[in-house]
Enzyme design. Structure first.
Site, short mmCIF file in Angstrom:
data_model
loop_
_atom_site.label_atom_id
_atom_site.label_comp_id
_atom_site.label_asym_id
_atom_site.label_seq_id
_atom_site.Cartn_x
_atom_site.Cartn_y
_atom_site.Cartn_z
N CYS A 124 2.85 4.70 5.39
CA CYS A 124 2.15 3.95 4.36
C CYS A 124 1.98 2.50 4.81
O CYS A 124 2.08 2.19 5.98
CB CYS A 124 2.91 4.05 3.04
SG CYS A 124 4.65 3.55 3.17
N GLU A 170 0.84 -1.20 0.00
CA GLU A 170 0.00 0.00 0.00
C GLU A 170 0.87 1.24 0.00
O GLU A 170 1.55 1.55 0.97
CB GLU A 170 -0.92 0.01 1.22
CG GLU A 170 -1.81 1.23 1.33
CD GLU A 170 -2.75 1.36 0.15
OE1 GLU A 170 -2.57 2.32 -0.64
OE2 GLU A 170 -3.64 0.51 0.00
#
Length: 367
Positions: free
Chosen positions: A87, A5
């Site tokens: 993240c 991601e």
């Protein structure tokens, strides 16, 4: 999870301190206010990052702030504010409680504002609580933040690209009616934040040019460290030309991926890259101001960023207390062959305005 991601979660916390004894004096008699930078790294910063589930891989500091490259993005610590950007499947919002606790118990600081932003996750079902949905994130923020931060607003700013919706939550104490903060009857506010707010550009890019994205892969068996490989990537890709005056702290991950923090006086910039095919992503963020002679060349910065990544889709969020920086953003991006597809603006109580724009590459039809 099918892939990593790339879209970051970003948290910005501002604090107030009324204790003048937290300053130090250099040999030149210039006062450097340390504030939150005095927090012990191992006891406070590292413990907080453990709750988020990330670690520090490289660090740098100057007279104004400390910058940390994380295993998942970046951390910036200023005298009265902290910015964390992470993240992957990190649990960023779990940093709020320990940071409030450490700031209060170690320094006597009071939280005066919170801003949380993020794009749309590529792999939303892989996110752990409280990041399972924006509704869950807002509920967690509402329950976690002090009641004194009563000016609250949550907003999802849409675009024509579902992958680039912008999520914003702000919470603040009452701001001063003027710069005469000494007579403010409300909870003490942060004068710099409310009365001289700079602007922040948060850029998210997907569908990177595959040839350019390959530059962010390590050479197999290169034998170099993350720091040395990162420096090589910075120079090879032209990232060092975005702001040639910035001091850069960079890191290359194995087998791929890249992060950097740039320091130019009191302003930071940061880049994070996930270059894998199918879910390639890169972000660029920086701050600037029109009031102190440190104005950045927005057009130059954006053009260099686009040249380095050539994204298929790009979103730019501009947060400010006013002005038309977003117009310069649109002009610069469109001059590089991207077309604006959507525009949204929203106002947040005592926290400025956000302009969210999305752009896509203009694909030439083959003959």
């Amino acid at each position: 999870m099918a892939g990593f991601e790339g879209f970051e979660k970003r948290l910005e916390l501002h604090f107030f301190d009324d204790d003048p004894t937290t300053t130090t004096t250099t040999t030149t008699s210039t006062f450097h206010y340390l504030g939150l930078r005095k927090l012990d790294f191992h006891q406070c910063i590292n413990q907080t990052l453990q709750a988020v589930q990330c670690t520090v891989v490289s660090a740098l500091g100057n007279s104004f702030f400390d910058a940390y490259v994380l295993s998942e993005s970046s951390l910036f610590v200023y005298p009265t504010k902290i910015i964390i950007k992470t993240c992957g499947t990190t649990q960023l919002l779990k940093s709020i409680q320990p940071l409030i606790f450490y700031a209060q118990t170690h320094l006597g600081f009071t939280l005066t504002s919170c801003r949380y932003t993020r794009g749309s996750f590529i792999f939303p079902s892989s996110q752990p609580f409280p990041h399972t949905s924006f509704k869950d994130e807002v509920s967690y923020l509402e329950d976690t933040l002090p009641t004194a931060l009563h000016n609250r607003k949550a907003s999802i700013m849409p675009s024509k690209s579902s992958s680039h919706a912008w999520h914003v939550f702000t919470a603040t104490t009452a701001a001063c009616d003027s710069c005469a903060c000494d007579s403010c009857e409300h909870v003490p506010c942060n004068r710099d934040y409310y009365c001289n707010q700079p602007y922040t550009l948060e850029i998210c890019m997907t569908d990177l040019d595959p040839i350019l994205a390959r530059k962010f892969f390590r050479r197999l068996g290169d034998g170099s460290t993350g720091d040395s490989a990162g420096k090589e990537m910075t120079e090879f890709t032209g990232i060092d030309e975005i702001n040639e005056e910035a001091l850069i702290c960079d890191f290359a991950f194995d087998p791929c991926g890249y992060s950097m923090n740039g320091m130019h006086g009191e302003w930071y910039s940061t880049i994070h890259v996930t270059p894998e095919d199918g879910y390639s992503y890169a972000s660029f963020e920086c701050v600037g101001s029109t009031n102190n002679g440190m104005e950045i060349d927005v057009a130059h910065v954006l053009r260099k960023v686009i040249q380095i990544f050539r994204p298929g889709t790009m979103s730019v969020s501009t947060t400010s207390g006013g002005g038309d920086v977003w117009r310069r953003v649109a002009s610069a991006v469109e001059s590089m062959g991207l077309k604006r597809r959507s525009f949204a603006m929203d106002e947040f109580p005592e926290a400025g305005s956000v302009v969210f724009q999305t752009f896509t590459a203009i694909r030439r039809k083959s003959a």
